[in-house]
Design a protein around this motif. Structure first.
Motif, short mmCIF file in Angstrom:
data_model
loop_
_atom_site.label_atom_id
_atom_site.label_comp_id
_atom_site.label_asym_id
_atom_site.label_seq_id
_atom_site.Cartn_x
_atom_site.Cartn_y
_atom_site.Cartn_z
N THR A 252 0.76 -1.16 0.00
CA THR A 252 0.06 0.00 -0.09
C THR A 252 0.83 1.26 0.24
OG1 THR A 252 -1.81 -1.25 1.18
CG2 THR A 252 -1.97 1.16 1.26
N ALA A 253 1.81 1.39 0.82
CA ALA A 253 2.82 2.33 0.87
C ALA A 253 3.46 2.75 -0.31
CB ALA A 253 3.59 2.36 2.34
N SER A 254 3.89 1.35 -0.82
CA SER A 254 4.75 1.67 -1.99
C SER A 254 4.18 2.07 -3.56
CB SER A 254 5.09 0.12 -2.30
OG SER A 254 4.20 -0.82 -3.17
N GLY A 255 2.76 2.12 -3.28
CA GLY A 255 1.92 2.36 -4.56
C GLY A 255 2.09 1.58 -5.81
N LEU A 256 2.66 0.44 -5.64
CA LEU A 256 2.80 -0.58 -6.58
C LEU A 256 1.45 -1.45 -6.83
CD1 LEU A 256 6.27 -2.30 -5.97
CD2 LEU A 256 5.78 -0.29 -7.52
N ARG A 257 0.98 -1.89 -8.08
CA ARG A 257 0.05 -2.61 -8.17
C ARG A 257 0.43 -4.20 -8.17
NH1 ARG A 257 -3.67 -4.39 -12.46
NH2 ARG A 257 -5.78 -4.58 -11.30
N ARG A 258 0.44 -4.93 -7.09
CA ARG A 258 1.07 -6.34 -7.06
C ARG A 258 -0.07 -7.23 -6.35
NH1 ARG A 258 6.78 -6.59 -6.70
NH2 ARG A 258 6.69 -8.47 -5.30
N PRO A 259 0.28 -8.44 -6.69
CA PRO A 259 -0.81 -9.25 -6.21
C PRO A 259 -0.55 -9.42 -4.45
CG PRO A 259 0.15 -10.56 -8.05
CD PRO A 259 1.01 -9.22 -7.59
N SER A 260 -1.45 -9.54 -3.69
CA SER A 260 -1.27 -9.32 -2.39
C SER A 260 -1.60 -10.68 -1.59
CB SER A 260 -2.54 -8.50 -1.66
OG SER A 260 -3.86 -8.98 -2.09
N ARG A 261 -2.65 -11.14 -1.24
CA ARG A 261 -2.70 -12.38 -0.33
C ARG A 261 -2.84 -13.50 -1.38
NH1 ARG A 261 -4.13 -14.50 4.54
NH2 ARG A 261 -5.58 -16.38 4.40
N VAL A 262 -1.98 -14.11 -1.94
CA VAL A 262 -1.99 -15.48 -2.77
C VAL A 262 -1.92 -16.62 -2.01
CG1 VAL A 262 -1.54 -16.39 -5.18
CG2 VAL A 262 -1.49 -13.96 -4.96
N VAL A 263 -2.77 -17.03 -1.38
CA VAL A 263 -2.81 -18.38 -0.75
C VAL A 263 -3.14 -19.63 -1.56
CG1 VAL A 263 -3.51 -19.82 1.39
CG2 VAL A 263 -2.72 -17.04 1.47
N VAL A 264 -2.16 -20.57 -1.80
CA VAL A 264 -2.69 -21.53 -2.74
C VAL A 264 -2.87 -22.95 -1.99
CG1 VAL A 264 -1.73 -22.81 -4.69
CG2 VAL A 264 -1.15 -20.39 -4.45
N ASP A 265 -3.88 -23.53 -2.12
CA ASP A 265 -4.21 -24.92 -1.45
C ASP A 265 -3.40 -26.10 -2.09
OD1 ASP A 265 -5.35 -27.12 -0.40
OD2 ASP A 265 -7.30 -26.15 0.33
N ASN A 266 -2.77 -26.63 -1.51
CA ASN A 266 -2.12 -27.78 -2.36
C ASN A 266 -2.50 -29.05 -1.83
OD1 ASN A 266 -0.79 -28.69 0.19
ND2 ASN A 266 1.18 -28.18 -0.55
N ARG A 267 -3.83 -29.21 -1.09
CA ARG A 267 -4.04 -30.75 -0.35
C ARG A 267 -4.46 -31.49 -1.57
NH1 ARG A 267 -8.36 -28.23 4.08
NH2 ARG A 267 -8.63 -27.10 2.29
N THR A 268 -5.19 -31.31 -2.49
CA THR A 268 -5.76 -32.02 -3.49
C THR A 268 -4.51 -32.64 -4.23
OG1 THR A 268 -7.74 -31.03 -3.82
CG2 THR A 268 -7.11 -32.45 -5.60
N THR A 269 -3.51 -31.66 -4.54
CA THR A 269 -2.29 -32.23 -5.44
C THR A 269 -1.44 -33.27 -4.65
OG1 THR A 269 -2.06 -29.95 -6.89
CG2 THR A 269 0.07 -31.47 -6.14
N GLN A 270 -1.19 -32.77 -3.18
CA GLN A 270 -0.56 -33.64 -2.29
C GLN A 270 -0.87 -35.08 -2.25
OE1 GLN A 270 2.75 -32.68 -0.10
NE2 GLN A 270 2.33 -34.83 -1.17
N SER A 271 -2.51 -35.05 -2.10
CA SER A 271 -3.11 -36.40 -1.97
C SER A 271 -2.73 -37.37 -3.30
CB SER A 271 -4.56 -36.15 -1.85
OG SER A 271 -5.06 -35.73 -3.07
N GLN A 272 -2.26 -36.75 -4.34
CA GLN A 272 -2.04 -37.65 -5.46
C GLN A 272 -0.60 -37.87 -5.62
OE1 GLN A 272 -4.95 -36.34 -8.99
NE2 GLN A 272 -4.71 -34.47 -7.74
N LEU A 273 0.27 -37.11 -5.05
CA LEU A 273 1.64 -37.35 -4.97
C LEU A 273 2.60 -38.11 -3.92
CD1 LEU A 273 2.74 -33.93 -6.33
CD2 LEU A 273 2.42 -36.15 -7.76
N SER A 274 3.59 -38.72 -4.07
CA SER A 274 4.31 -39.31 -2.89
C SER A 274 5.22 -38.41 -2.41
CB SER A 274 5.00 -40.44 -3.32
OG SER A 274 5.81 -40.25 -4.54
N THR A 275 5.82 -37.64 -3.38
CA THR A 275 6.63 -36.25 -3.02
C THR A 275 6.03 -35.51 -1.94
OG1 THR A 275 7.73 -36.48 -5.11
CG2 THR A 275 7.96 -34.55 -3.75
N ILE A 276 6.63 -35.33 -0.85
CA ILE A 276 5.94 -34.35 0.19
C ILE A 276 6.51 -32.91 0.08
CG2 ILE A 276 5.82 -34.01 2.63
CD1 ILE A 276 4.52 -36.50 1.71
N LEU A 277 5.54 -31.98 -0.35
CA LEU A 277 5.92 -30.73 -0.28
C LEU A 277 5.81 -29.99 1.08
CD1 LEU A 277 3.36 -30.28 -3.29
CD2 LEU A 277 5.74 -30.00 -3.36
#
Length: 286
Positions: A252-277
């Motif tokens: 806000t103080a910077s005056g820049l237009r940037r993505p703010s709260r970008v929270v990405v849910d990985n639970r569906t992906t994690q349920s399909q992979l053996s690699t742990i994120l």
């Protein structure tokens, strides 16, 4: 003979994908594509992805049986990130790879980004439609769209802020430069992401490349939500550096237009992979 092509193999993520792919016995040959800098692992194949004819010739020459497409034009490139470059690499090259992969029944894993969204209070799932607010995000969203249209069997993997050691990731080097006064600016306290360990992403991409039954959107992000400032603090602490004095600020103080709260849910992906994120806490406590 099984042959893996990794694009962008001199990039931060591409390097790790090439390294781990080289350690496996899954592929007989691992080809590492770069434009300028030579890769650290795999057999080097030089190609300008912005040149469609050159890329098509490379594909016909090496005949890969799987492709992991990590290459992209990003904001880290500074002035080199022109609209023309974004289109040529992030969209057109992705389309060329997807078209060739579909025509030859080759497995394609396409790397995208959480930059396809502009931010909101609720977490984003794999089914949420991209809504970018800047040119880079728009190019990644367009890249996803052309890959999905041309090769419906491709896996599209969205990532977030990558971190790691040996070599240090760009987020750590930026925080360190700011702490030392070698770089102007602040780390934002109101810009939230789900950072992810680069080695976890690399291993997950290799896993996806082996599983053609998994297609569509996948979220290769960490389960922990951190601001850019909190991430900077955590990364400095992981490297044994006192973060006192690390400059903080708000978008806000910077005056820049940037993505703010970008929270990405990985639970569906994690349920399909053996690699742990893993969370950053789990990684840095190793």
């Amino acid at each position: 003979m099984s042959r893996l092509l990794i694009t962008g193999a001199s990039g931060y993520l591409g390097q790790r994908v090439a390294y781990f792919a080289q350690q496996t016995t899954i592929w007989d040959k691992v080809y590492s594509q770069t434009w300028r800098n030579p890769p650290t692992a795999g057999e080097h194949v030089a190609c300008d992805l912005a040149d469609q004819a050159q890329l098509e010739a490379l594909l016909e020459q090496i005949q890969p049986t799987a492709i992991i497409h990590t290459a992209a034009v990003t904001p880290a490139m500074g002035p080199a990130m022109t609209d023309q470059a974004l289109w040529a690499v992030n969209v057109q090259a992705s389309a060329t790879l997807a078209r060739w992969a579909a025509q030859h029944q080759v497995r394609l894993v396409h790397v995208s980004s959480d930059a396809v969204w502009g931010g909101r209070e609720a977490a984003y799932t794999e089914s949420d439609v991209p809504a970018p607010i800047h040119p880079y995000g728009a190019s990644k969203a367009a890249g996803e769209a052309v890959v999905a249209a041309l090769d419906p069997q491709a896996a599209i993997a969205r990532t977030s802020l990558l971190y790691g050691q040996n070599p240090l990731d760009p987020n750590t080097t930026m925080a360190l430069a700011m702490l030392r006064g070698e770089r102007h600016g602040v780390l934002f306290t109101d810009e939230l992401r789900c950072p992810v360990f680069v080695e976890d992403v690399a291993q997950a991409l290799i896993e996806l490349a082996q599983k053609p039954s998994l297609y569509g959107i996948f979220h290769l992000v960490g389960p922990q939500i951190l601001s850019r400032f909190e991430l900077g603090q955590a990364l400095l602490a992981w490297n044994g550096i006192d973060s006192t004095g690390l400059p903080a600020g708000t978008t806000t103080a910077s005056g820049l237009r940037r993505p703010s709260r970008v929270v990405v849910d990985n639970r569906t992906t994690q349920s399909q992979l053996s690699t742990i994120l893993r969370s950053i806490d789990d990684v840095t406590r190793r």
